[in-house]
Motif scaffolding. Structure first.
Motif, PDB file in Angstrom:
ATOM      1  N   UNK A   1      44.443  16.148  66.323  1.00 59.17           N
ATOM      2  CA  UNK A   1      45.178  16.676  65.190  1.00 59.17           C
ATOM      3  C   UNK A   1      46.297  17.581  65.672  1.00 59.17           C
ATOM      4  N   UNK A   2      47.401  17.581  64.942  1.00 62.72           N
ATOM      5  CA  UNK A   2      48.556  18.403  65.275  1.00 62.72           C
ATOM      6  C   UNK A   2      48.851  19.338  64.110  1.00 62.72           C
ATOM      7  N   UNK A   3      49.152  20.579  64.417  1.00 61.08           N
ATOM      8  CA  UNK A   3      49.491  21.563  63.384  1.00 61.08           C
ATOM      9  C   UNK A   3      50.782  22.274  63.733  1.00 61.08           C
ATOM     10  N   UNK A   4      51.549  22.592  62.692  1.00 56.06           N
ATOM     11  CA  UNK A   4      52.724  23.454  62.819  1.00 56.06           C
ATOM     12  C   UNK A   4      52.484  24.674  61.947  1.00 56.06           C
ATOM     13  N   UNK A   5      52.660  25.845  62.532  1.00 53.50           N
ATOM     14  CA  UNK A   5      52.429  27.086  61.793  1.00 53.50           C
ATOM     15  C   UNK A   5      53.668  27.966  61.898  1.00 53.50           C
ATOM     16  N   UNK A   6      54.261  28.261  60.729  1.00 57.25           N
ATOM     17  CA  UNK A   6      55.434  29.131  60.680  1.00 57.25           C
ATOM     18  C   UNK A   6      55.025  30.581  60.478  1.00 57.25           C
ATOM     19  N   UNK A   7      55.892  31.472  60.903  1.00 62.78           N
ATOM     20  CA  UNK A   7      55.713  32.896  60.654  1.00 62.78           C
ATOM     21  C   UNK A   7      57.086  33.559  60.672  1.00 62.78           C
ATOM     22  N   UNK A   8      57.123  34.804  60.182  1.00 60.07           N
ATOM     23  CA  UNK A   8      58.348  35.577  60.267  1.00 60.07           C
ATOM     24  C   UNK A   8      59.107  35.736  58.972  1.00 60.07           C
ATOM     25  N   UNK A   9      58.650  35.078  57.911  1.00 62.51           N
ATOM     26  CA  UNK A   9      59.332  35.249  56.637  1.00 62.51           C
ATOM     27  C   UNK A   9      59.074  36.622  56.047  1.00 62.51           C
ATOM     28  N   UNK A  10      59.780  36.914  54.955  1.00 58.22           N
ATOM     29  CA  UNK A  10      59.590  38.201  54.302  1.00 58.22           C
ATOM     30  C   UNK A  10      60.723  38.516  53.360  1.00 58.22           C
ATOM     31  N   UNK A  11      60.769  39.776  52.956  1.00 60.01           N
ATOM     32  CA  UNK A  11      61.792  40.278  52.044  1.00 60.01           C
ATOM     33  C   UNK A  11      62.797  41.104  52.835  1.00 60.01           C
ATOM     34  N   UNK A  12      64.067  40.808  52.644  1.00 69.70           N
ATOM     35  CA  UNK A  12      65.105  41.521  53.371  1.00 69.70           C
ATOM     36  C   UNK A  12      66.307  41.716  52.441  1.00 69.70           C
ATOM     37  N   UNK A  13      67.069  42.761  52.683  1.00 68.92           N
ATOM     38  CA  UNK A  13      68.276  42.995  51.886  1.00 68.92           C
ATOM     39  C   UNK A  13      69.415  42.112  52.381  1.00 68.92           C
ATOM     40  N   UNK A  14      70.338  41.831  51.502  1.00 71.02           N
ATOM     41  CA  UNK A  14      71.515  41.060  51.885  1.00 71.02           C
ATOM     42  C   UNK A  14      72.206  41.724  53.076  1.00 71.02           C
ATOM     43  N   UNK A  15      72.623  40.900  54.028  1.00 68.54           N
ATOM     44  CA  UNK A  15      73.232  41.404  55.250  1.00 68.54           C
ATOM     45  C   UNK A  15      72.243  41.617  56.383  1.00 68.54           C
ATOM     46  N   UNK A  17      68.602  40.628  58.706  1.00 73.75           N
ATOM     47  CA  UNK A  17      68.228  39.541  59.623  1.00 73.75           C
ATOM     48  C   UNK A  17      66.729  39.300  59.585  1.00 73.75           C
ATOM     49  N   UNK A  18      66.370  38.071  59.870  1.00 69.79           N
ATOM     50  CA  UNK A  18      64.976  37.685  60.065  1.00 69.79           C
ATOM     51  C   UNK A  18      64.912  36.648  61.169  1.00 69.79           C
ATOM     52  N   UNK A  19      63.787  36.578  61.842  1.00 66.85           N
ATOM     53  CA  UNK A  19      63.558  35.550  62.848  1.00 66.85           C
ATOM     54  C   UNK A  19      62.291  34.789  62.503  1.00 66.85           C
ATOM     55  N   UNK A  20      62.445  33.512  62.248  1.00 64.27           N
ATOM     56  CA  UNK A  20      61.310  32.657  61.962  1.00 64.27           C
ATOM     57  C   UNK A  20      60.828  31.988  63.250  1.00 64.27           C
ATOM     58  N   UNK A  21      59.519  31.797  63.324  1.00 66.10           N
ATOM     59  CA  UNK A  21      58.919  31.088  64.451  1.00 66.10           C
ATOM     60  C   UNK A  21      58.046  29.963  63.923  1.00 66.10           C
ATOM     61  N   UNK A  22      57.920  28.915  64.711  1.00 69.53           N
ATOM     62  CA  UNK A  22      57.046  27.799  64.351  1.00 69.53           C
ATOM     63  C   UNK A  22      56.396  27.288  65.633  1.00 69.53           C
ATOM     64  N   UNK A  23      55.075  27.376  65.658  1.00 66.47           N
ATOM     65  CA  UNK A  23      54.322  26.960  66.836  1.00 66.47           C
ATOM     66  C   UNK A  23      53.578  25.661  66.539  1.00 66.47           C
ATOM     67  N   UNK A  24      53.735  24.705  67.437  1.00 64.09           N
ATOM     68  CA  UNK A  24      53.005  23.448  67.329  1.00 64.09           C
ATOM     69  C   UNK A  24      51.780  23.505  68.231  1.00 64.09           C
ATOM     70  N   UNK A  25      50.655  23.022  67.715  1.00 68.36           N
ATOM     71  CA  UNK A  25      49.428  23.033  68.505  1.00 68.36           C
ATOM     72  C   UNK A  25      48.639  21.756  68.232  1.00 68.36           C
ATOM     73  N   UNK A  26      47.686  21.498  69.131  1.00 71.27           N
ATOM     74  CA  UNK A  26      46.852  20.320  68.970  1.00 71.27           C
ATOM     75  C   UNK A  26      47.041  19.360  70.130  1.00 71.27           C
ATOM     76  N   UNK A  27      46.742  18.110  69.841  1.00 65.55           N
ATOM     77  CA  UNK A  27      46.806  17.082  70.863  1.00 65.55           C
ATOM     78  C   UNK A  27      48.239  16.573  70.999  1.00 65.55           C
TER      79      UNK A  27
END
Length: 120
Positions: A1-15, A17-27
């Motif tokens: 099985x293969x999974x993708x898991x995102x993280x890093x979202x949230x609430x931010x004011x205009x202007x 920055x955010x950094x999103x990550x996505x890790x793939x795991x499994x076979x």
């Protein structure tokens, strides 16, 4: 099985920055193209950025110059650095990757999504 898991979202004011990550795991044998999509309220899902296995990139016109997609092949991870965020960037962001899995089939896989909200 293969999974993708995102993280890093949230609430931010205009202007901000955010950094999103996505890790793939499994076979996983190999990961080909990796992409970030987003779906805003009442909108269709759209491609935001893509990166090939060799590092070539392309972006939606709406994010060029503000977003940067990178990947770390050793960590099976793709990132999306988002700067100068605007309220119209508010959406659920999804990671997508074409993965050759251990059972010998290459398929598209999706993460569960991470919410990004930009306040004005």
């Amino acid at each position: 099985q293969v999974q993708l898991v995102e993280s890093g979202g949230g609430l931010v004011q205009a202007g901000g920055s955010l950094r999103l990550s996505c890790v793939a795991s499994g076979s996983i044998i190999r990961i080909y193209g990796m992409r970030w999509y987003r779906q805003g309220p009442g909108k269709q899902r759209e491609l935001v950025a893509a990166i090939g296995s060799g590092g070539s990139t392309n972006y939606a016109d709406s994010v060029k110059g503000r977003f940067t997609i990178t990947r770390d092949n050793a960590k099976n991870t793709v990132y999306l650095q988002m700067n100068s965020l605007k309220p119209e960037d508010t959406a659920v962001y999804y990671c997508n990757a074409a993965i050759l899995a251990g059972w010998g089939v290459t398929q598209d896989h999706w993460g569960q999504g991470t919410q990004v909200t930009v306040s004005s």
